[in-house]
Design an enzyme around this catalytic site. Structure first.
Site, PDB file in Angstrom:
ATOM      1  CG  HIS A 178      -2.105  -0.854   1.140  1.00 40.81           C
ATOM      2  ND1 HIS A 178      -3.256  -0.504   0.455  1.00 40.81           N
ATOM      3  CD2 HIS A 178      -2.344  -2.080   1.645  1.00 40.81           C
ATOM      4  CE1 HIS A 178      -4.152  -1.470   0.562  1.00 40.81           C
ATOM      5  NE2 HIS A 178      -3.616  -2.454   1.263  1.00 40.81           N
ATOM      6  CE  LYS A 214      -6.849  13.535  -0.361  1.00 42.06           C
ATOM      7  NZ  LYS A 214      -6.971  12.302  -1.098  1.00 42.06           N
ATOM      8  NE  ARG A 215      -3.053   7.960   6.105  1.00 42.37           N
ATOM      9  CZ  ARG A 215      -1.779   8.110   5.752  1.00 42.37           C
ATOM     10  NH1 ARG A 215      -0.930   8.698   6.566  1.00 42.37           N
ATOM     11  NH2 ARG A 215      -1.346   7.658   4.598  1.00 42.37           N
ATOM     12  CE  LYS A 234      -2.613  10.529   2.481  1.00 43.97           C
ATOM     13  NZ  LYS A 234      -3.162   9.767   1.341  1.00 43.97           N
ATOM     14  CB  THR A 271     -10.636   4.536  -1.570  1.00 44.02           C
ATOM     15  OG1 THR A 271     -10.366   4.908  -0.216  1.00 44.02           O
ATOM     16  CG2 THR A 271      -9.860   3.279  -1.914  1.00 44.02           C
ATOM     17  CE  LYS A 280     -14.301   5.752   0.509  1.00 41.34           C
ATOM     18  NZ  LYS A 280     -13.376   5.927   1.649  1.00 41.34           N
TER      19      LYS A 280
END
Length: 834
Positions: free
Chosen positions: A361, A552-553, A558, A660, A664
């Site tokens: 991952h 998100k985290r 990110k 993911t 969504k």
């Protein structure tokens, strides 16, 4: 009321009576004393009654048919709330709502009292939860295995702009969905030493003088859509082998008397201890082994009942390791087969490799788990022996691929030599399993080309891709009922179990009436989200503004910081003058930073400081608003995602494995602004680049640029970017807190801006401006939104699980029949005689 229907009947009257009886007899309350939580628990027990019979029937059917099972090992399962998912999958939503209405309640007021089961950190755990839903819906015999943490992922508070972690005691009021299996307990050993014994020409190993912990099983039902198959999520809780030492107690040393109990039960107290400290790392290692040992013991127990040869074990068990957290399954299965069952090394290795699969991952080398050899030797001495033997035999094979290339052999060795000798757990998983998969096409390509190229050349047949997916039952049917109803009214309901049928929506993207209906649905979702955020935080949010969301985290790669820099650029423009046709925009952030990740926590602080300044600036008149939503979680996501217009997926290309959240948002009609990273690439392939807002350098371009990248040059060549950076670095957003953002400045400039914020910022701004311009044309915007929904069918976890099963697990579906007659319940209560 016929008592045989109260616990099994699906009609309104049965549900009402069951609810009333649980409130009175299970909870001990009445209309005068019942609390909101009492009413929730009574409803949960009522729904669980309708699960239990089919759950038992599923287990018995799987046993009687001698099925092969999937065993999904994951240290995280971010389940969220179970009520609505269970009610919908049972097909009882209308009946439950009506029953509650007739009793004077609304469904919504009761379900709001369910606590999120937050036993996961983020995408990894939520993916595991989606996979369980798909396996049950597809009638695949399966167990999820994990840990029953007493405290889940922390509750996040924001104080003075900073993240503050508070314990999430999600079990404090009990969990109505779980069943404690006191008959399923296993002893797990730690420490001690090994002895080698040779008898009759054969060498045996004994693991002696260990410390014992007991694992107790707690089961939660996983209801497939339609309510036929009910699989099991089995979570392990740690208990002490003995409650306390009587001798210490009698001698007055009360602390020492209970020390072993406290230490044992610490194993499942908290999800993922902060592992900055050595003791934190050791606790995490112990958690991982405890979880693996209990799970394998349970799997072995079930297989032994078949009486089959151990060489047939892979024909009955497919064990999938979700990331490297279950990697100790490799040496543990070897230990069981060799030490307990008497198989030769070659036989045990053949069985182990054919049984285990591994999902990677991460593309971040620093995120790959490594454990100090010394720590493993102290906690798991026998396992370290096995790992050394695995590595020796592997290197003997590897040398034939890389003769004389000692540097490559050192690189691929399971044991990393250095100042601290460590075990590379990802290498162990790849060597010790028959399948290694990535979770998006680009991710898998980079695994083979940059992360593990040498291992991929040795085991080319083992590497494969399984692009992640989400369950549409939760993330569309349950989370966004108005949109789900519009889709079903337009193309039918087959999409609920066959997400690819959403392609039938594509022609309706050209239908003005449908686009108008979609626009109404989206506005309704935005109003509901605005009301939710007002109730939660007191914020006044304009539902007619653009909802731009990044949830998100919090992590540097990110690039929440990229978003924040760009917001400051927009703010500067508005300060210079607000265009007459400017559409108000609301930026929403959400996500948690790891407690020990100081840079991520500082990014949260920056966002909150920017929010405070911008939201109180009367000069821009509400044209721009910024909010950080504290304690982002599954139940919050279910309210925010349906309301989103712009989905921010802006990681540096080549860093995000898949994502993911992007899926969504897509199936709920948001447009993606993103880089060509992770599953964004496949979203673009499905929906068309013209229907997304793609920007920035590609993974190949990032790699090529890295050696010559100078953040100063990229920043100062653009006056708007420099102006935004100056506003942050000169204290405009922290005039009362001088110097607090200096680490961010150092990260961006002195330390080389590893994630290339400045290299992509101008391109990001251009793409975002295009999105804001398009939003003014509601029909054109809605057309692209509908095309995104129509193209999202690939991203169902049903498709992902189908690929896992067809290519890795090869488990036959086992459809479950209708429930047996209620009389069978009485029969099952009778004394069992063989």
């Amino acid at each position: 009321m016929d008592p045989t229907h109260i616990r099994m009947g699906n009609e309104v009257e049965s549900i009402k009576w069951d609810y009333a009886e649980h409130l009175k007899y299970s909870i001990g309350s009445d209309r005068y004393s019942a609390t909101d939580h009492d009413r929730f628990m009574a409803l949960a027990y009522t729904v669980r009654d309708r699960i239990m019979h089919q759950w038992t029937h599923t287990l018995q059917t799987h046993h009687d048919r001698h099925v092969k099972r999937i065993y999904y090992l994951s240290l995280e399962f971010l389940m969220g709330r179970a009520m609505t998912n269970n009610v919908i999958n049972l097909g009882l939503e209308k009946e439950v709502r009506t029953a509650l209405n007739e009793l004077g309640y609304t469904y919504e007021e009761i379900i709001e009292h369910e606590v999120d089961a937050g036993i996961g950190n983020g995408g990894l755990g939520r993916l595991a939860a989606c996979f369980l839903d798909s396996m049950a819906t597809m009638d695949l015999p399966a167990y999820g295995y994990g840990l029953r943490y007493n405290y889940g992922i922390f509750r996040q508070k924001i104080e003075l702009g900073y993240q503050v972690e508070q314990p999430d005691n999600w079990l404090r009021h009990g969990n109505p969905w779980e069943i404690e299996r006191r008959d399923l307990t296993f002893q797990v050993n730690f420490g001690g030493h090994t002895e080698t014994i040779t008898e009759h020409g054969r060498t045996y190993y004994k693991w002696l003088d260990t410390n014992q912990v007991i694992g107790v099983a707690y089961d939660m039902p996983i209801v497939g859509f339609g309510g036929k198959t009910v699989n099991t999520l089995r979570l392990w809780s740690a208990k002490a082998a003995e409650d306390f030492n009587f001798q210490d107690f009698n001698e007055g040393d009360y602390v020492e008397a209970v020390k072993s109990k406290v230490m044992a039960e610490n194993l499942t107290q908290v999800l993922y201890p902060n592992d900055n400290l050595y003791l934190g790392k050791e606790l995490r290692l112990q958690q991982q082994y405890f979880f693996v040992a209990c799970s394998l013991a349970d799997i072995i127990r079930r297989f032994r009942k078949t009486g089959k040869s151990w060489m047939q074990f892979p024909d009955y068990a497919a064990i999938q390791m979700n990331d490297t957290h279950p990697s100790l399954a490799v040496p543990e299965l070897m230990r069981i087969l060799i030490d307990d069952e008497g198989l030769s090394w070659e036989q045990a290795w053949d069985v182990t490799v054919r049984t285990l699969g591994y999902t990677n991952h991460t593309l971040m080398p620093e995120a790959l788990e490594k454990w100090p050899v010394e720590m493993l030797e102290r906690n798991l001495p026998r396992h370290l022996q096995i790992i050394f033997e695995i590595n020796q035999r592997f290197l003997q094979k590897a040398i034939t691929f890389f003769p004389g290339d000692h540097a490559t052999l050192r690189k691929i060795s399971i044991i990393e030599e250095g100042f601290t000798k460590e075990v590379r757990m990802a290498n162990l998983c790849i060597v010790g399993s028959h399948s290694t998969n990535g979770v998006a096409a680009l991710h898998t390509q980079l695994l083979k080309s940059t992360m593990f190229p040498e291992l991929a050349s040795i085991f080319p047949e083992r590497f494969n891709n399984k692009t992640n997916g989400i369950t549409q039952r939760r993330w569309l049917l349950s989370s966004n009922p108005p949109l789900a109803e519009l889709i079903t009214r337009t193309i039918g309901s087959s999409w609920i179990t066959d997400f690819s049928s959403l392609t039938a929506l594509k022609p309706h993207a050209e239908d003005p009436a449908f686009l108008e209906a979609f626009d109404t649905v989206k506005l309704t979702a935005k109003k509901e989200a605005a009301n939710y955020l007002k109730a939660e935080f007191g914020w006044e949010i304009d539902p007619y503004s653009i909802f731009d969301v990044q949830v998100k985290r919090i992590h540097e790669y990110k690039r929440q910081l990229l978003n924040a820099l760009h917001i400051v650029m927009i703010y500067n423009r508005l300060k210079d003058g607000i265009p007459e046709d400017f559409t108000p925009i609301t930026f929403l952030f959400g996500g948690k930073a790891a407690p020990g990740y100081m840079m991520a926590k500082l990014i949260i602080k920056l966002i909150n400081n920017i929010s405070q300044v911008i939201n109180s600036d009367q000069a821009i008149g509400g044209a721009l608003k910024v909010y950080f939503m504290p304690n982002y979680r599954v139940s919050m996501a279910e309210k925010i995602i349906p309301a989103t217009d712009i989905s921010e997926q802006i990681s540096t290309a080549g860093t995000e494995a898949s994502g993911t959240g992007n899926m969504k948002f897509m199936c709920n009609g948001a447009l993606t602004i993103g880089t060509l990273d992770g599953a964004n690439i496949e979203i673009v392939e499905e929906a068309g680049e013209e229907n997304e807002f793609i920007f920035g350098h590609t993974a190949e371009e990032v790699s090529a640029l890295r050696s010559s990248y100078e953040p100063y040059d990229w920043c100062f060549r653009d006056a708007e970017i420099k102006r935004a950076v100056d506003l942050i670095t000169t204290g405009f957003f922290n005039f009362a807190e001088p110097g607090i953002f200096e680490p961010l400045r150092k990260m961006l400039f002195d330390e080389g801006d590893r994630y290339m914020h400045f290299a992509d910022l101008a391109s990001y701004d251009k793409a975002h401006s295009a999105a804001m311009e398009l939003y003014k044309d509601r029909a054109a915007w809605n057309r692209k939104a509908v095309l995104n929904i129509a193209a999202s069918g690939k991203f169902s976890s049903d498709r992902t699980i189908g690929e896992y099963n067809d290519q890795i697990w090869r488990v036959k579906p086992c459809p479950i029949s209708e429930p047996a007659a209620y009389d069978a319940v009485l029969d099952e209560a009778k004394k069992y005689t063989k």
